[in-house]
Design a protein around this motif. Structure first.
Motif, mmCIF file in Angstrom:
data_model
loop_
_atom_site.group_PDB
_atom_site.id
_atom_site.type_symbol
_atom_site.label_atom_id
_atom_site.label_comp_id
_atom_site.label_asym_id
_atom_site.label_seq_id
_atom_site.Cartn_x
_atom_site.Cartn_y
_atom_site.Cartn_z
ATOM 1 N N GLU A 136 0.834 -1.201 0.000
ATOM 2 C CA GLU A 136 0.000 0.000 0.000
ATOM 3 C C GLU A 136 0.867 1.249 0.000
ATOM 4 O OE1 GLU A 136 -3.328 0.207 3.011
ATOM 5 O OE2 GLU A 136 -2.136 1.978 3.481
ATOM 6 N N GLU A 137 2.041 1.093 0.603
ATOM 7 C CA GLU A 137 2.935 2.229 0.752
ATOM 8 C C GLU A 137 3.566 2.620 -0.582
ATOM 9 O OE1 GLU A 137 6.241 3.428 4.144
ATOM 10 O OE2 GLU A 137 5.898 1.351 3.616
ATOM 11 N N THR A 138 4.110 1.598 -1.302
ATOM 12 C CA THR A 138 4.850 1.909 -2.515
ATOM 13 C C THR A 138 4.000 1.748 -3.782
ATOM 14 O OG1 THR A 138 5.570 -0.376 -2.767
ATOM 15 C CG2 THR A 138 6.983 1.068 -1.458
ATOM 16 N N GLY A 139 2.901 1.023 -3.678
ATOM 17 C CA GLY A 139 2.072 0.765 -4.854
ATOM 18 C C GLY A 139 2.625 -0.354 -5.727
ATOM 19 N N GLU A 140 3.729 -0.951 -5.294
ATOM 20 C CA GLU A 140 4.323 -2.051 -6.062
ATOM 21 C C GLU A 140 4.400 -3.293 -5.199
ATOM 22 O OE1 GLU A 140 8.084 -0.726 -7.533
ATOM 23 O OE2 GLU A 140 7.160 1.027 -8.484
#
Lengths: 198, 799
Positions: A136-140
């Protein structure tokens, strides 16, 4: 005299403030707990085909006095491998909110633990790891590969009965040796299901 | 400066006067300001000359052979404070002078010092001097108060320290900050008093509810924090304290400046800042135990003897990180933590304050007015405003991690007035009224059900206290107080909880809106409370004094005791209040015997406190949720008895060597259940030896040993069914930790810097031997050891 005037002004304004703030008697806003997990459903699907078994724990009043309601849909078969998957819901909201996404988004900070009571002839294994999920933090996708446990397998051998305990820990030590004792962290969910293999 | 100048002028003028007509006189009568009684043996001196006369038995005086001109008279009396008067003489003059007879009444005109007058005459009371207070500049109020006998503290780690007086804390301890009763959510175990210790000039503790003028519900006691007095002369002075602390690798800076003008005008500003990183136990870092605190206050006004006013504003904010390892999920986690013996989370040292943590901001504003009526007494009028905002952040999932789990805003307005009648020499009466309005707003943005609901509270109080000096040796004191309080709340209940509490039987009529799973209710409760006190103070002979006091006190339940309902995340427990809880009533008898010999002395202070319907919070069982089992802490009422003894002794072995000895014991019992009360402080023995040589820059050094006994009287542990183990396991939640012994060292020196400035250096070492220990009254005792060795170096500049 000036000071007295000033003081009386201060007093009057104080009383005025008091009277202003006291007449809002509207009902306060109801709070829907956003963080609650009310329901965990474990679905065990036999690899060779057949009817799935579901294990469910459901506590609709959250931290209220009612204990969770536990249901097990049926018995497990001997010498069978089941594909397990977990669904977490917050049913205090309508429609029910699926909490899996949140766990997946923070996969590196969560882990399910499966513990089998010695009497039950079964073993479990993780079939997912953190890199399967999108952070959720990096989107990856996560780059780490520690187990998470949203999917797993359960393999039975001989007929027996015992318990399976499923625990979700928040912020455990990762990697760990696979036991809750080593992992630490805080318990978000824990439930013990009575199972029979026949 | 102005005063000196006019003084010089006056002398010059009077010198000139010598050559002129010198046959004038001043005469008149000197009387007591309050009672108008004539004062014998008052002396009147003409400043700058040797002319001095005494008043006769009728208080009359006469000074003759004075020249025309201006003079300054110094009027003094052994039992009064000296005053200076300016007089211009053209011919014979009649001048009646009234003197302030009671020294302790002179709050407004005395010079700076810590000569705080007693708040009661017959109850157990102790003062903390400014000098001691300053050593705790980088600590908390609760730390400083533990210096006093009979005062312990309920801690959550090192930063949240709630004072406990004679075994009681929270809402039973009233904190009066410069005349303002603190309204800062004192009900919570992990809510520390929101005041800056650096803003205090002195602190007195009344152990019991005898100080009725401040409130009738202080069943534990009253802590009175006062400002240093402002001198009535034209001057400017200040103080700066700088502290460096090794444990927590932090420190604090505090500074204050007072400017006084002639005629009683003054302005005073003060500010302080504290910052700490993680604290450390002897063997590991206590991860996430840092803190940051700001405090500032500004006060100005005009203080004259006959009337005066002042305005004060104080700001306080603190951000406190809570030990990471103490944030747990359920009862299994708690058992694991208890069995582990070492915190589960140990990270490298950091200054970062992470979740769980709390952020509290307190604003206090006050306007006070007083007027003295000659031959009658003094009248006070005060309005104060307080706003308290509390955020508690938990370790949460996802986006909610940055959102507070508790967000409360408490606003209080208070108006008080009182009149002290002191016209008679031997009788004093004090009468007062109080009105208070309070509002609590729990912000729904938390996304967590409210632990404390929306409420409005109205209070009204009135008191009459008096003292009577029967003869030179015996003083009697008594008082009565009535308090009304009304709480009007709006609270959501889960229907399941409502039924489990049996409210559906007793309180069905307060449901406003039935929404299926939840109920909106409107509980409105009124409480009428009476308190009273009576006591005697008898001086058997000089240095041998006996005090006896009985106090009846009643306290209405606080919002937490009534309404708590739900999972307290930071404590991992379900806390349940009860709407049926009513006021508790305490009967306390205390005595004190104080005896001083020439080189040694002692004080014995026994007390007994019977409390009917005592409200307590203790573990009562467990409830199961999807997160596992949680201990349930329930409020209940019972009859309790507290017995205790405080002993103090000192001996001056040589002029340089002195020892002090203190012992404190409280025993708490639940009479109804015939079991021990929870959270009663352990017995405690402190001995110190100090050595001082005034010639060496006022050098002093002292070594203190503190032995804390194990609390052997605790309630039974509860047993919990563990689904995983399929059996009952004992939750050792009430088991007290072992006894411990700590050594501490203090040393101080003073260096004059010029005429009016001074530098004082202090070194304080606590837990000198770096012992591992856990304290029964520290809520984090389940998770980690207490603090390890600490060095504190303090520099104090007075200027």
């Amino acid at each position: 005299m000036k000071t007295i005037k000033f003081l009386s002004l201060a007093l009057v304004s104080g009383i005025f403030l008091t009277s202003c703030s006291s007449d809002d008697n509207d009902a306060p806003e109801e709070i829907n707990e956003e963080e609650v997990i009310t329901t965990m459903t474990v679905t065990l699907t036999p690899q060779g085909g057949g009817a799935a078994i579901t294990l469910q724990t459901r506590d609709l009043d959250g931290d209220g006095p009612d204990a969770p309601v536990i249901t097990v849909s049926g018995n497990l078969s001997e010498n069978t491998t089941y594909n397990g998957s977990l669904v977490l819901l917050n049913e205090t909201e309508t429609p029910a909110e699926e909490v899996n996404e949140e766990i997946e988004g923070e996969a590196a900070e969560h882990q399910f633990f499966f513990e089998i009571d010695g009497a039950l002839n079964a073993t479990t294994a993780y079939t997912d790891n953190e890199s399967d999920y999108v952070s959720e933090e990096t989107g990856e996708n996560f780059t780490t590969t520690n187990p998470v446990g949203i999917t797993f397998t359960l393999e039975t051998t001989d007929a027996s009965s015992g318990t399976l305990t499923v625990t979700l820990r928040h912020e455990p030590k990762k990697p760990n040796d696979g036991t809750k004792e080593d992992a630490g962290g805080e318990t978000d969910i824990t439930e013990t299901f009575d199972l029979t293999i026949e | 400066m102005k005063a000196t100048l006019s003084f010089v002028l006056l002398i010059v003028v009077s010198q000139f006067g010598l050559s002129q007509n010198c046959k004038n006189s001043i005469s008149g009568q000197v009387t007591d300001y309050h009672s108008k009684a004539p004062l014998e043996n008052a002396s009147i001196l003409i400043v700058g000359t040797s002319k001095e006369v005494q008043t006769d038995s009728l208080g009359n005086y006469r000074i003759e052979a004075l020249c025309i001109g201006a003079y300054e008279l110094e009027v003094s009396h052994p039992e009064c404070s000296t005053i200076f008067l300016e007089v211009t003489l053209n011919n014979d003059k009649q001048l009646d002078i009234s003197l302030e007879h009671h020294l302790e009444e002179l709050d407004e005109v005395n010079v700076v010092g810590d000569a705080v007058s007693d708040k009661t005459n017959t109850a157990l009371e102790e003062k903390l001097k400014l000098q001691t207070l300053e050593l705790y500049s980088s600590g908390t109020l609760g730390d400083a108060l533990r210096e006093l006998n009979g005062v312990a503290s309920l801690n959550t780690g090192a930063n949240i320290v709630k004072p406990t007086i004679h075994g009681l804390n929270g809402s039973r301890v009233l904190i009066l900050n410069d005349g303002v009763r603190m309204q800062d959510m004192e009900w919570g175990d992990e809510h520390a008093p929101n005041l800056d210790i650096n803003a205090a000039g002195s602190i007195s503790v009344v152990k019991g509810a005898s100080a009725l003028q401040y409130g009738g519900d202080a069943i534990g006691g009253t802590i009175i924090v006062e400002q240093a007095r402002v001198p009535a002369k034209d001057t400017i002075f200040g103080k700066t304290l700088l502290n460096g602390v090794s444990n927590g690798r932090g420190g604090s800076l505090s500074t204050e400046l007072t400017k006084t003008f002639g005629e009683g005008w003054f302005v005073k500003g003060q500010g302080s800042f504290k910052r700490f990183g993680d604290h450390e136990a002897p063997d590991y870092v206590l991860s996430n135990t840092g803190m940051q605190e700001w405090g500032a206050s500004l006060q100005f006004g005009k203080h004259q003897f006959t009337w005066g006013w002042d305005v004060r504003y104080a700001y306080f904010t603190s951000e406190i990180a809570i030990l990471r390892a103490s944030h747990i999920g359920n009862v299994d986690d708690l058992i694991r933590a208890i069995n582990n013996g070492q915190p589960e989370v140990i990270r490298p040292f950091t200054y970062d304050l992470q979740n769980p943590r709390q952020e509290v901001t307190h604003h206090l504003g006050k306007v006070k007015l007083y007027k003295r009526f000659e031959g009658l007494g003094k009248w006070n009028l005060q309005y104060d405003f307080q706003s308290n905002r509390r955020f508690e952040f938990d370790v949460r999932r996802g986006e909610l991690d940055g959102t507070a789990s508790i967000d409360l805003e408490l606003t209080t307005h208070t108006l008080t007035t009182d009149f002290k009648w002191d016209a008679k020499e031997d009788i004093q009466l004090h009468f007062g009224l109080l009105g208070r309005y309070q509002e609590n707003f729990p912000n729904p943005a938390t996304g967590v059900r409210r632990l404390i609901p929306d409420y409005e509270k109205f209070d009204f109080g009135s008191f009459l206290v008096g003292e009577y000096q029967v003869n030179d040796n015996l003083l009697l004191e008594g008082g009565l107080r009535y308090d009304f309080s009304r709480i009007d709340a709006q609270k959501f209940y889960q229907t399941s909880r409502w039924n489990e509490r049996n409210y559906n039987v007793d309180f069905q009529d307060i449901i406003v809106d039935d929404r299926g799973n939840t109920l909106l209710t409107n509980p409105v409760f009124n409480y009428h409370n009476i308190s009273g006190t009576f006591g005697a103070n008898y001086e058997i002979s000089p240095g041998d004094r006996l005090k006896l006091n009985y106090t009846l006190a009643q306290r209405a339940p606080n919002p937490s005791e009534l309404f708590s309902d739900g999972l307290h995340h930071s404590a991992a427990r379900i806390e349940l209040g009860d709407l049926r809880i009513d006021s508790e009533t305490s009967h306390k008898v205390s005595a004190s015997w104080e005896k001083d010999f020439s080189h040694w002395g002692f004080t014995l202070e026994p007390f007994a406190n019977w409390i009917q319907d005592f409200i307590l919070l203790e573990p009562s069982g467990v409830e199961f949720t999807i997160r596992g089992a949680f201990p349930v802490w329930e409020y209940r009422q019972t009859n309790a008895r507290l017995l205790g003894l405080d002993v103090f002794g000192y001996a001056n072995w040589t002029p340089a060597v002195k020892t002090e000895h203190r012992f404190s014991l409280v025993k708490g019992k639940d009479i109804t259940r015939n079991s021990a009360l929870i959270n009663i402080p352990s017995a405690n023995l402190r001995n110190s030896i100090s050595y001082s040589i005034p010639e060496w820059k006022n050098f002093s050094v002292s070594l203190e040993s503190q032995y804390v006994f194990r609390q052997n009287e605790t309630p039974e542990n509860i047993s919990v069914f563990s689904p995983q183990d399929q059996e009952d396991v004992v939750l050792a939640i009430n088991t007290a930790p072992d006894a411990y012994h700590l050594l501490g060292l203090r040393s101080q020196m003073e260096f004059p810097l010029g005429k009016t400035s001074k530098l004082t250096t202090s070194l304080v070492v606590s837990n000198l031997l770096d012992s591992n220990y856990r304290e029964y009254l520290n809520r984090q005792r389940f998770f980690a050891d207490d603090l390890g060795r600490n060095f504190l170096i303090q520099l104090k500049f007075n200027y």
